[in-house]
Write a protein that holds these residues in place. Structure first.
Motif, PDB file in Angstrom:
ATOM      1  N   GLU A 198       0.841  -1.210   0.000  1.00 28.74           N
ATOM      2  CA  GLU A 198       0.000   0.000   0.000  1.00 28.74           C
ATOM      3  C   GLU A 198       0.865   1.244   0.000  1.00 28.74           C
ATOM      4  O   GLU A 198       0.589   2.212  -0.714  1.00 28.74           O
ATOM      5  CB  GLU A 198      -0.913  -0.019   1.231  1.00 28.74           C
ATOM      6  N   ASN A 199       1.901   1.220   0.861  1.00 28.98           N
ATOM      7  CA  ASN A 199       2.792   2.379   0.907  1.00 28.98           C
ATOM      8  C   ASN A 199       3.466   2.605  -0.429  1.00 28.98           C
ATOM      9  O   ASN A 199       3.642   3.741  -0.896  1.00 28.98           O
ATOM     10  CB  ASN A 199       3.852   2.212   1.991  1.00 28.98           C
ATOM     11  N   THR A 200       3.860   1.531  -1.043  1.00 31.80           N
ATOM     12  CA  THR A 200       4.503   1.630  -2.364  1.00 31.80           C
ATOM     13  C   THR A 200       3.536   2.221  -3.370  1.00 31.80           C
ATOM     14  O   THR A 200       3.884   3.071  -4.186  1.00 31.80           O
ATOM     15  CB  THR A 200       4.968   0.242  -2.838  1.00 31.80           C
ATOM     16  N   HIS A 201       2.277   1.770  -3.284  1.00 30.12           N
ATOM     17  CA  HIS A 201       1.253   2.282  -4.194  1.00 30.12           C
ATOM     18  C   HIS A 201       1.038   3.771  -3.982  1.00 30.12           C
ATOM     19  O   HIS A 201       0.893   4.539  -4.947  1.00 30.12           O
ATOM     20  CB  HIS A 201      -0.044   1.499  -3.979  1.00 30.12           C
ATOM     21  N   VAL A 202       1.032   4.168  -2.703  1.00 26.62           N
ATOM     22  CA  VAL A 202       0.855   5.593  -2.409  1.00 26.62           C
ATOM     23  C   VAL A 202       2.016   6.398  -2.943  1.00 26.62           C
ATOM     24  O   VAL A 202       1.853   7.474  -3.505  1.00 26.62           O
ATOM     25  CB  VAL A 202       0.699   5.796  -0.874  1.00 26.62           C
ATOM     26  N   MET A 203       3.234   5.857  -2.766  1.00 27.01           N
ATOM     27  CA  MET A 203       4.422   6.565  -3.260  1.00 27.01           C
ATOM     28  C   MET A 203       4.361   6.699  -4.766  1.00 27.01           C
ATOM     29  O   MET A 203       4.720   7.736  -5.324  1.00 27.01           O
ATOM     30  CB  MET A 203       5.687   5.834  -2.840  1.00 27.01           C
ATOM     31  N   VAL A 204       3.963   5.659  -5.449  1.00 24.81           N
ATOM     32  CA  VAL A 204       3.872   5.712  -6.907  1.00 24.81           C
ATOM     33  C   VAL A 204       2.883   6.761  -7.338  1.00 24.81           C
ATOM     34  O   VAL A 204       3.114   7.552  -8.250  1.00 24.81           O
ATOM     35  CB  VAL A 204       3.488   4.325  -7.465  1.00 24.81           C
ATOM     36  N   CYS A 226       9.846  14.747  -1.833  1.00 29.13           N
ATOM     37  CA  CYS A 226      10.847  14.828  -0.764  1.00 29.13           C
ATOM     38  C   CYS A 226      10.189  15.110   0.594  1.00 29.13           C
ATOM     39  O   CYS A 226      10.576  14.558   1.618  1.00 29.13           O
ATOM     40  CB  CYS A 226      11.871  15.911  -1.108  1.00 29.13           C
ATOM     41  N   LEU A 227       9.182  15.978   0.572  1.00 29.00           N
ATOM     42  CA  LEU A 227       8.456  16.293   1.817  1.00 29.00           C
ATOM     43  C   LEU A 227       7.740  15.072   2.360  1.00 29.00           C
ATOM     44  O   LEU A 227       7.750  14.811   3.570  1.00 29.00           O
ATOM     45  CB  LEU A 227       7.467  17.431   1.555  1.00 29.00           C
ATOM     46  N   TYR A 228       7.160  14.300   1.478  1.00 32.52           N
ATOM     47  CA  TYR A 228       6.432  13.091   1.896  1.00 32.52           C
ATOM     48  C   TYR A 228       7.400  12.085   2.522  1.00 32.52           C
ATOM     49  O   TYR A 228       7.141  11.506   3.572  1.00 32.52           O
ATOM     50  CB  TYR A 228       5.740  12.492   0.677  1.00 32.52           C
ATOM     51  N   ILE A 229       8.614  11.893   1.876  1.00 30.42           N
ATOM     52  CA  ILE A 229       9.590  10.941   2.394  1.00 30.42           C
ATOM     53  C   ILE A 229      10.146  11.427   3.731  1.00 30.42           C
ATOM     54  O   ILE A 229      10.352  10.643   4.663  1.00 30.42           O
ATOM     55  CB  ILE A 229      10.722  10.734   1.365  1.00 30.42           C
ATOM     56  N   SER A 230      10.377  12.734   3.844  1.00 28.52           N
ATOM     57  CA  SER A 230      10.896  13.296   5.103  1.00 28.52           C
ATOM     58  C   SER A 230       9.888  13.076   6.237  1.00 28.52           C
ATOM     59  O   SER A 230      10.274  12.780   7.375  1.00 28.52           O
ATOM     60  CB  SER A 230      11.183  14.781   4.925  1.00 28.52           C
ATOM     61  N   LEU A 231       8.602  13.226   5.951  1.00 27.71           N
ATOM     62  CA  LEU A 231       7.561  13.025   6.969  1.00 27.71           C
ATOM     63  C   LEU A 231       7.558  11.574   7.459  1.00 27.71           C
ATOM     64  O   LEU A 231       7.461  11.301   8.665  1.00 27.71           O
ATOM     65  CB  LEU A 231       6.196  13.403   6.395  1.00 27.71           C
ATOM     66  N   LYS A 232       7.737  10.663   6.514  1.00 29.36           N
ATOM     67  CA  LYS A 232       7.766   9.248   6.895  1.00 29.36           C
ATOM     68  C   LYS A 232       8.995   8.959   7.748  1.00 29.36           C
ATOM     69  O   LYS A 232       8.908   8.205   8.735  1.00 29.36           O
ATOM     70  CB  LYS A 232       7.792   8.369   5.631  1.00 29.36           C
ATOM     71  N   ILE A 276       9.172   7.563  11.680  1.00 29.42           N
ATOM     72  CA  ILE A 276       9.940   6.398  12.085  1.00 29.42           C
ATOM     73  C   ILE A 276      10.839   6.741  13.269  1.00 29.42           C
ATOM     74  O   ILE A 276      10.951   5.984  14.235  1.00 29.42           O
ATOM     75  CB  ILE A 276      10.771   5.868  10.894  1.00 29.42           C
ATOM     76  N   LYS A 277      11.458   7.920  13.235  1.00 31.87           N
ATOM     77  CA  LYS A 277      12.309   8.343  14.348  1.00 31.87           C
ATOM     78  C   LYS A 277      11.500   8.475  15.641  1.00 31.87           C
ATOM     79  O   LYS A 277      11.968   8.132  16.722  1.00 31.87           O
ATOM     80  CB  LYS A 277      12.993   9.659  14.008  1.00 31.87           C
ATOM     81  N   LYS A 278      10.273   9.048  15.530  1.00 28.36           N
ATOM     82  CA  LYS A 278       9.417   9.189  16.720  1.00 28.36           C
ATOM     83  C   LYS A 278       9.074   7.828  17.304  1.00 28.36           C
ATOM     84  O   LYS A 278       9.050   7.646  18.522  1.00 28.36           O
ATOM     85  CB  LYS A 278       8.136   9.952  16.360  1.00 28.36           C
ATOM     86  N   PHE A 279       8.805   6.884  16.423  1.00 24.49           N
ATOM     87  CA  PHE A 279       8.488   5.533  16.908  1.00 24.49           C
ATOM     88  C   PHE A 279       9.673   4.937  17.655  1.00 24.49           C
ATOM     89  O   PHE A 279       9.515   4.263  18.681  1.00 24.49           O
ATOM     90  CB  PHE A 279       8.092   4.629  15.736  1.00 24.49           C
ATOM     91  N   ILE A 280      10.923   5.155  17.092  1.00 26.04           N
ATOM     92  CA  ILE A 280      12.114   4.624  17.749  1.00 26.04           C
ATOM     93  C   ILE A 280      12.313   5.276  19.113  1.00 26.04           C
ATOM     94  O   ILE A 280      12.650   4.617  20.108  1.00 26.04           O
ATOM     95  CB  ILE A 280      13.345   4.833  16.851  1.00 26.04           C
ATOM     96  N   LEU A 281      12.084   6.599  19.208  1.00 22.84           N
ATOM     97  CA  LEU A 281      12.229   7.310  20.480  1.00 22.84           C
ATOM     98  C   LEU A 281      11.205   6.811  21.516  1.00 22.84           C
ATOM     99  O   LEU A 281      11.520   6.640  22.692  1.00 22.84           O
ATOM    100  CB  LEU A 281      12.066   8.820  20.269  1.00 22.84           C
ATOM    101  N   LEU A 282      10.008   6.605  21.042  1.00 19.20           N
ATOM    102  CA  LEU A 282       8.973   6.136  21.970  1.00 19.20           C
ATOM    103  C   LEU A 282       9.280   4.725  22.458  1.00 19.20           C
ATOM    104  O   LEU A 282       8.938   4.363  23.582  1.00 19.20           O
ATOM    105  CB  LEU A 282       7.596   6.176  21.276  1.00 19.20           C
TER     106      LEU A 282
END
Length: 267
Positions: free
Chosen positions: A7-13, A25-31, A35-41
């Motif tokens: 699904e993510n791949t489809h959204v990216m496409v 670039c903004l979309y990839i940076s948000l993702k 991921i960083k927030k999840f690692i911190l949590l």
């Protein structure tokens, strides 16, 4: 996991197809940021400097929980109040319907208060040839109450046995009550008058009234059949005596017998 990656791949496409390079670039940076927030949590509980923040979040969660419980209690109270108001509304609507029914079915005859008779003394005028002498003003006569028979209520009439009522109606029995009251008022108006103001026929009635009194009638308003004949147009037939029985049954009249005379006392 594979499905989400697809699904993510489809959204990216789709994003690449419909957006510019900057948007991508903004979309990839948000993702990456998520991921960083999840690692911190994930490691939040292991970091001593973040334990205070975690404890504060925990306390806030407890406050929110208590607030939700208080809100739940208030909601239950409001539901109970709503239920009570509905019951009050139903009772009020029922009372309104009963009041409307009573308004539409007011009895024709209603009990009357005791009639107050204002007895005024009358003085015979002297001959026109005589000079008018100044007279002292007389005090007005005191008002004396005359007790009358109370009208029969619909409930009382319905409780009279059928064998006693026969075909007599509610209006008929109260019409007789009103006629009896005419006799009572007519009799006691005469008794309350001064003798000197009476004509000869009225004086004869007065003396008859006095002769009919006994120790059993002391303090009792009563009439006899002659009073009914004198002051009313009622026929003293079988139907009339049936109505008298009904009035005795309803405790409006009582018989006082002595010296061969029946007196009807007002209850």
């Amino acid at each position: 996991m594979c499905i989400r990656w697809a699904e993510n791949t489809h959204v990216m496409v789709n994003a690449m197809a419909s957006s510019s390079l900057e948007d991508l670039c903004l979309y990839i940076s948000l993702k990456i940021s998520n991921i960083k927030k999840f690692i911190l949590l994930r490691d939040l509980g292991k970091d001593d400097c973040l334990k205070h923040f975690l404890r504060k979040v925990y306390n806030e969660g407890i406050l929110i929980h208590e607030l939700l419980q208080a809100m739940e209690i208030q909601v239950k109270k409001q539901e109970e109040l709503k239920k009570s108001l509905r019951e009050i509304q139903k009772a009020a609507e029922s009372a309104q319907r009963e009041a409307w029914h009573l308004l539409q079915h007011v009895p024709r005859y209603l009990p009357k208060p005791l009639q107050v008779c204002n007895v005024e003394s009358t003085v015979k005028h002297e001959e026109e040839t005589k000079a008018v002498e100044p007279k002292c003003e007389k005090k007005p006569a005191k008002e004396r109450a005359i007790k009358e028979v109370a009208l029969i209520t619909t409930e009382e009439f319905e409780n009279v046995p059928a064998y006693m009522k026969g075909r007599i109606t509610y209006d008929q029995i109260n019409a007789v009550v009103e006629e009896i009251n005419k006799a009572v008022v007519g009799k006691y108006k005469i008794l309350y008058q001064p003798l000197r103001s009476m004509s000869a026929p009225v004086r004869n009635l007065y003396h008859r009234f006095i002769e009919e009194e006994t120790k059993d009638t002391n303090g009792v308003f009563f009439i006899v059949e002659d009073d009914i004949k004198e002051f009313t147009k009622l026929k003293l037939d079988k139907r009339f005596y049936v109505m008298l029985s009904i009035l005795r049954h309803c405790q409006r009249l009582r018989e006082i017998r002595s010296s061969g005379l029946v007196r009807y006392g007002i209850c």
